[in-house]
Design a protein around this motif. Structure first.
Motif, short mmCIF file in Angstrom:
data_model
loop_
_atom_site.label_atom_id
_atom_site.label_comp_id
_atom_site.label_asym_id
_atom_site.label_seq_id
_atom_site.Cartn_x
_atom_site.Cartn_y
_atom_site.Cartn_z
N VAL A 60 2.87 9.47 -6.29
CA VAL A 60 2.02 8.67 -7.18
C VAL A 60 0.59 8.99 -6.81
N PHE A 61 -0.23 9.23 -7.83
CA PHE A 61 -1.57 9.73 -7.55
C PHE A 61 -2.63 8.64 -7.68
N GLN A 62 -3.82 9.03 -7.26
CA GLN A 62 -4.95 8.10 -7.24
C GLN A 62 -5.24 7.53 -8.61
N LYS A 63 -5.41 8.46 -9.58
CA LYS A 63 -5.67 7.98 -10.94
C LYS A 63 -4.34 7.86 -11.65
N PRO A 64 -4.10 6.76 -12.36
CA PRO A 64 -2.85 6.69 -13.12
C PRO A 64 -2.80 7.89 -14.06
N ASN A 65 -1.74 8.69 -13.97
CA ASN A 65 -1.71 9.90 -14.81
C ASN A 65 -0.41 9.97 -15.60
N ASP A 118 -0.93 8.37 -3.17
CA ASP A 118 -2.27 8.80 -2.77
C ASP A 118 -3.29 7.84 -3.37
N GLU A 119 -3.73 6.90 -2.58
CA GLU A 119 -4.69 5.88 -3.03
C GLU A 119 -4.29 5.29 -4.37
N PRO A 120 -3.15 4.66 -4.46
CA PRO A 120 -2.62 4.25 -5.77
C PRO A 120 -3.41 3.12 -6.42
N CYS A 155 11.52 5.14 1.63
CA CYS A 155 10.53 5.39 2.67
C CYS A 155 9.21 5.61 1.95
N LEU A 156 8.28 4.72 2.14
CA LEU A 156 7.02 4.83 1.39
C LEU A 156 5.89 5.25 2.33
N ILE A 157 5.08 6.17 1.82
CA ILE A 157 3.90 6.57 2.59
C ILE A 157 2.70 6.41 1.67
N ILE A 158 1.69 5.68 2.13
CA ILE A 158 0.58 5.38 1.25
C ILE A 158 -0.73 5.76 1.93
N VAL A 159 -1.54 6.51 1.19
CA VAL A 159 -2.88 6.82 1.67
C VAL A 159 -3.81 5.81 1.05
N THR A 160 -4.65 5.19 1.82
CA THR A 160 -5.56 4.21 1.23
C THR A 160 -6.89 4.21 1.95
N HIS A 161 -7.91 3.88 1.20
CA HIS A 161 -9.24 3.72 1.78
C HIS A 161 -9.50 2.27 2.12
N SER A 162 -8.62 1.41 1.59
CA SER A 162 -8.85 -0.01 1.84
C SER A 162 -8.04 -0.42 3.06
N MET A 163 -8.77 -0.75 4.12
CA MET A 163 -8.07 -1.15 5.33
C MET A 163 -7.29 -2.42 5.10
N ALA A 164 -7.88 -3.29 4.29
CA ALA A 164 -7.19 -4.54 4.00
C ALA A 164 -5.85 -4.25 3.34
N GLN A 165 -5.85 -3.26 2.43
CA GLN A 165 -4.59 -2.92 1.75
C GLN A 165 -3.59 -2.35 2.75
N PRO A 193 -6.83 17.82 -17.70
CA PRO A 193 -7.06 17.27 -16.36
C PRO A 193 -5.96 17.70 -15.40
N PRO A 194 -6.33 18.07 -14.17
CA PRO A 194 -5.33 18.53 -13.21
C PRO A 194 -4.31 17.44 -12.90
N SER A 195 -4.69 16.19 -13.17
CA SER A 195 -3.76 15.10 -12.85
C SER A 195 -2.46 15.26 -13.62
N ILE A 196 -2.53 15.82 -14.84
CA ILE A 196 -1.31 16.00 -15.63
C ILE A 196 -0.40 17.03 -14.97
N ARG A 197 -1.03 18.12 -14.49
CA ARG A 197 -0.27 19.15 -13.80
C ARG A 197 0.39 18.55 -12.56
N GLU A 198 -0.40 17.80 -11.80
CA GLU A 198 0.12 17.21 -10.58
C GLU A 198 1.24 16.23 -10.89
N ALA A 199 1.05 15.46 -11.97
CA ALA A 199 2.08 14.49 -12.33
C ALA A 199 3.39 15.19 -12.60
N ALA A 200 3.31 16.28 -13.37
CA ALA A 200 4.54 16.99 -13.71
C ALA A 200 5.17 17.60 -12.46
#
Lengths: 273, 579, 238
Positions: free
Chosen positions: A111-116, A194-196, A220-230, B456-463
């Motif tokens: 799962v990426f930083q920006k919802p994609n 990644d910073e979800p 098994c979840l691994i989460i990268v975050t910038h928010s320490m509180a999170q 956007p590269p995010s689409i590539r990454e998503a796939a």
């Protein structure tokens, strides 16, 4: 002076006496990543436990995302990236030549930083993974997979009556949960995030965090975050990365109340590092 | 910052603010001005083309009853197609036309009469008969475009003429041949004044020209040039002399090829006046259209064709025939179907853009089928799969350079490779399409790569993150999102190719092609031309009627372009909305 | 508590300043509590009722200070969300002020009993009480020094020597019992003295508490687990 404040100039990782009772899922050992001639990760060794949330924290450019992307070999997609060292998932080396990254990514969702979400309908977004992997043999089965995944992601009640609408029409938080549902749909063993929540408002963030907490029971979840509180709120284990080194790795409450390394302490209390 | 420091800063900002706003206003004004100027130019361009082309969309047609006599239509008498094809249909049309004007019998008269249309029209009658042999022996209605000069005359483009009702009673001396028209009053005074005024103006203009030539002779650089100028001046003065007899009020007015023509309509016929008595009551002339009787009449008309016959391409007789047929309802102004449904022809009235249109369609089809898949495929490979190294960098630079190569170079390449080496036919849409595809490729590749890069590269990454392979990610996610951009780029490239002339000159697509290529696979290798080349060919043709047809062809080409761009917009919308 | 130079400045300066203010306020409160204990003991020794009354009055300031510091800490927790060191400092400060407030109350109680004691004949055992009082006061002083300097050693020392206070108290208890058994007249003042001793013993316990908190704040680990062994905890990085 106490050891918490002692300047720790050597690069060795501080491992807290681990308190997790869960079995080890991902075992990394001596992982090094180079971007062209730039070394991004220096000898990362860590055991990540199943059925728990592990948070990677650290300043920008510390290598936490790079390490995360090693676990599903997303770094393969970058031409200049080279990965060394061993990462084993359930005692299976993922960097072996024989391991197909496509298969690996079916086992390790991301799962990426920006919802994609894909620019397709909500249904197609979730059904995409099962379709390409052939996980459902009939339309009914696929429907069931989509529903279960959306339910697990806590999104079913909100979208059940508009599955054919585009995924992009949802709000940011809903999109992120849709993306999580899409990752769950292929029934992965490990979910990387990644910073979800970095693009979400606090309420949407809380929903995702609640979801992460629920998913902990099965994944098994691994989460990268910038928010320490999170990191503090959702994770059981926390790893602190700094300048490509894994500085400190231990139970979250230990890291946040009594970090052993001066750099960890400075980072989480917001001091000059 | 202290409080004391604030007010001066605010003042400074305010002072500069006015200047900044002025600069912004200036910039906006420039922008609006530029757009207005562009719109103005566009309006002028389109307006002039539309005005010029206007006449080409209609033409005068001649409708004749033609009796398909058996011995002419079927010279062998076996009704076979071969025999029918050898029929003398032009003779039949001529026969029918002669029936309208039975008096016309001299060779000159007949030549003038048959000059009203082009003999090429016989082919269309032949096709009708071949298609339906039962017509032989019957009388059919044949509609054919009148000769382009007649057409222009009837449209009032080339010839100036006036009709004036005559006053007083006029008595013709006969109904045929040389006649004298006598009036009790100076009935022709107006006509004489008109002709004299014109003659004076002509004389003065000729003398002016002579004077100008003489002054040029004085300042001429070489002796030869001076002598040539002097000779021309002398000739002009001599020519001016000829007007003197007309201008002189004491001598009879002799009408000739350098004066206006005076025709008199009387008793259903027309008399061409050759000389007028100075007292303006008597005229000598020749009957061009037989009078019904020789009775005195006061219902007559002076018909002055002001353009001297030396300066026009139709004779008085032809004008008389044309007007007579028009008044009999046999010549009508109609929509010019030939322009759209005929291929090119030497006769402007028969020439059309169909051949070039089909040629363009076939060429574009080849171009599209070659340039778009290859270009998009190249772009996808370079953008998504190729490793970034020196070789791909080199290829990239070369593709960008290719886009800047003059298009005629591609024509040379096509000539050398496709025609000379591979032996493909000249002038064929296949080769044209291949050459234009080469020219369009860089445009397609560059625009497709830009479109792919914009996803956007995010689409590539998503796939990839869900476990899609690289190919699946590209074809199922990236490509659909890049499609609108790719389509726009491709269509712009194709539109550019559609308007291209230079490379096609090199591979022989400038040839005169009288038959439209067939709209199918076989048409790909038939000689053909394309729309812009057709425009180019017509613009160089000597007949005046081609002038307006050139403009009309430009309009057709423009509409084709607009259609193309509209298709681009529609496709773009479609793909953008597709989820 | 620890000087900022030792821990490094926060990127948000105001956060560092607030933590410093908090430490200073706790130190002030500690100083006040220590002076109350000291004055209360002086009042016993010199039989000075005015001084005792003064101690009772000054306890109100300790209460006020405690409320003030609590507010500060709540504000810090809510607005700065302190973690690790900062979190421990805040929690320790919260608990230390509670201990100090109790110490203030105990000093007030001692002062009240001193006034009652002054109405009777002086007791011979006042000397022992004073000795015990000075010892407790010394512990308090040491532990507050440890708080201000961040030196764990001092705090650990106090924590380990809490037994001394208990021994003093037990001895005094036996002596007073003997005294009161011998002379019924002495039962009233003796009881007061006994309570004073008990209060001083409690002050010692609070000082031990504070020592534990200082240790926790500085090292992040608790002292309790290691006490039975009496071993030196994993304190200073020598």
């Amino acid at each position: 002076m106490a050891d918490a404040a002692a300047p720790n100039s050597n690069k060795a990782t501080v491992y807290h006496p681990l308190q997790s009772t869960q079995p080890v899922k991902v075992a990394a050992s001596g992982v090094e990543v180079f971007y062209a001639d730039q070394q991004a990760l220096h000898g990362i060794t860590a055991n990540i436990h199943d059925r728990s949330v592990t948070a990677f924290i650290g300043p920008s450019g510390c290598g936490k995302s790079t390490f995360l992307r090693c676990i599903n070999r997303m770094n393969d997609t970058i031409d200049t990236a080279r990965v060394r060292g061993s990462i084993r998932i359930d005692d299976e080396e993922i960097n072996d030549r024989g391991v197909d990254p496509v298969l690996l990514r079916a086992r390790v969702g991301m799962v990426f930083q920006k919802p994609n979400p894909f620019p397709k309908s909500i249904y197609d977004n979730v059904a995409y993974g099962p379709r390409i992997h052939g996980l459902a043999s009939s339309k009914d089965e696929l429907d069931a997979v989509v529903e279960t995944s959306l339910r697990k992601a806590g999104l079913w009640d909100e979208v059940a009556d508009r599955l054919d609408q585009p995924g992009n029409s949802l709000s940011g938080g809903q999109q992120q949960r849709l993306v999580i549902a899409r990752a769950i749909a292929v029934n992965p063993e490990v979910i990387l995030m990644d910073e979800p929540c970095s693009a979400l408002d606090p309420i949407a963030t809380a929903r995702i965090e609640e979801l992460i907490d629920e998913l902990r029971e099965n994944y098994c979840l691994i989460i990268v975050t910038h928010s320490m509180a999170q990191a503090a709120r959702v994770s059981q284990m926390t790893a602190f990365f700094h300048l490509g080194h894994l500085v400190e790795y231990g139970p979250t409450e230990e890291i946040f109340t009594n970090p052993r390394d001066r750099r960890t302490q400075d980072y989480i209390t917001g001091r000059f590092g | 910052m202290t409080d004391a420091a604030r007010p001066p800063i605010a003042d400074a900002v305010r002072q500069r603010l006015a200047r900044r706003h002025r600069a912004e206003g200036r910039f906006q004004a420039f922008g609006i001005g530029a757009i207005a100027l562009a719109l103005l130019f566009l309006a002028v361009l389109l307006g002039s083309i539309v005005l010029q082309a206007g006449g080409a969309f209609t033409n005068y047609t001649l409708t004749l009853p033609v009796t398909l006599e058996r011995e002419s239509a079927d010279p062998r008498g076996d009704m076979s197609e071969e025999s029918l094809r050898r029929g003398s249909y032009n003779g039949l049309i001529q026969q029918s036309l002669q029936n309208e004007f039975p008096v016309a019998s001299s060779r000159t008269e007949l030549r003038e009469l048959f000059g009203l249309y082009s003999g090429l029209n016989a082919a269309s009658v032949m096709r009708r008969v071949v298609a339906e042999p039962a017509l032989v022996g019957t009388t059919i209605e044949v509609t054919l475009p009148v000769n382009h000069e007649i057409d222009l005359y009837l449209k009032g483009v080339t010839v100036e003429e006036v009709f004036v009702d005559g006053s007083g009673t006029l008595r013709p001396s006969g109904v045929e041949g040389e006649v004298t028209l006598v009036a009790a009053t100076p009935a022709f005074a107006g006509a004489i004044d008109r002709i004299r005024d014109q003659a004076i103006a002509e004389r003065d203009a000729t003398l002016d020209r002579a004077a100008r030539l003489e002054s040029q002779a004085q300042s001429a650089a070489s002796r030869d040039a001076r002598e040539a100028a002097l000779a021309a001046a002398a000739r002009a003065r001599q020519a001016a002399e000829r007007f003197e007899t007309i201008i002189d009020p004491e001598t009879p007015v002799e009408l000739g090829p350098r004066t206006a023509s005076l025709l008199v309509r009387i008793n259903g016929g027309v008399v061409a006046v050759s000389s007028l008595d100075p007292d303006a009551s008597t005229a000598q002339g020749r009957v061009l259209l037989t009078l019904e009787n020789a009775d005195p009449s006061d219902a007559w008309t002076e018909w002055v064709i002001e353009t001297p016959s030396a300066n026009r391409r139709i004779t008085d007789q032809q004008a008389v025939y044309a007007r007579a047929l028009e008044s009999r309802g046999m010549v009508e102004r109609r929509f010019n179907t030939n322009l759209f449904f005929n291929a090119d022809s030497r006769e402007p009235e028969l020439a059309g853009v169909l051949g070039a249109f089909i040629g363009s369609v076939l060429t574009m089809l080849v171009t599209m089928l070659l340039a778009v898949p290859i270009g998009v495929g190249t772009a996808i490979y370079l953008e998504e799969f190729a490793p970034k190294n020196r070789l791909t960098g080199f290829i990239e630079v070369n593709i960008n350079n290719l886009a800047a190569v003059p298009s005629i170079v591609f024509g040379l390449l096509g000539l050398a490779v496709f025609i000379n080496t591979f032996g493909l036919p000249r002038s064929a849409p296949l080769v044209g399409g291949m050459v234009l595809a080469l020219m369009t490729l860089p445009t397609v590749i560059i625009s497709a790569r830009a479109a792919l890069r914009a996803v956007p590269p995010s689409i590539r990454e998503a796939a990839l993150g869900v476990g899609a392979s690289r190919t699946q990610a590209v074809f199922q996610h990236v490509l659909p999102l890049a499609m609108p951009g790719i389509l726009t780029g491709s269509i712009i490239g194709l539109a550019q190719a559609l308007g291209e002339t230079a490379p096609l000159l090199m591979i022989g697509m400038v040839a005169f092609v009288a038959d439209a290529p067939s709209l199918g696979l076989s048409g790909l290798t038939q000689p053909s031309t394309v729309m812009p080349v057709q425009v180019f060919l017509w613009s160089g043709a000597s007949e005046r009627a081609f002038e307006m047809r050139t403009a009309a062809a430009i309009l057709v080409l423009l509409s084709l372009m607009i259609l193309f761009n509209a298709a681009a917009i529609v496709l773009r919308r479609r793909f953008e909305r597709r989820w | 508590m620890n000087s900022p130079a030792q821990q490094g400045h926060h990127i948000v300066k105001a956060f560092s300043e607030e933590l410093e203010q908090l430490s200073a306020a706790v130190a002030t409160m500690g100083g006040l509590a220590e002076s109350l204990i000291s004055d209360a003991i002086d009042a016993i020794v010199t039989r000075d009722s005015d001084l005792a009354l003064d101690v009772v009055e000054r306890d109100k300031r300790i209460d006020a200070l405690q409320r003030d510091i609590e507010r500060q800490i709540i504000r810090l927790l809510a607005l700065r969300q302190p973690l690790a060191w900062d979190l421990r400092v805040c929690i320790a400060a919260l608990k230390i002020t509670a201990d100090l407030e109790r110490i203030g109350d105990l000093a007030k109680n001692i002062a009240r009993r001193t006034r009652a004691l002054n109405e009777a004949e002086p007791l011979p055992l006042a000397k022992s009480v004073e000795r015990m009082g000075r010892l407790v006061q010394g512990h308090l002083h040491e532990v507050l020094d440890a708080y201000v300097s961040g030196e764990v050693a001092g705090a650990v020392g106090v924590w380990e020597r809490d037994d001394d206070v208990d021994e003093h108290y037990n001895a005094l208890f036996r002596e007073l019992l003997t005294c009161m058994a011998g002379d019924a007249q002495l039962i009233g003042p003796g009881t007061h003295l006994l309570f004073i001793a008990k209060n001083l013993e409690r002050v010692g316990d609070h000082a031990t508490n504070i020592a534990e908190l200082v240790h926790y704040a500085v090292t992040g680990t608790e002292l309790l687990a290691e006490r039975p062994k009496g071993a030196f905890p994993d304190g200073p990085a020598s």
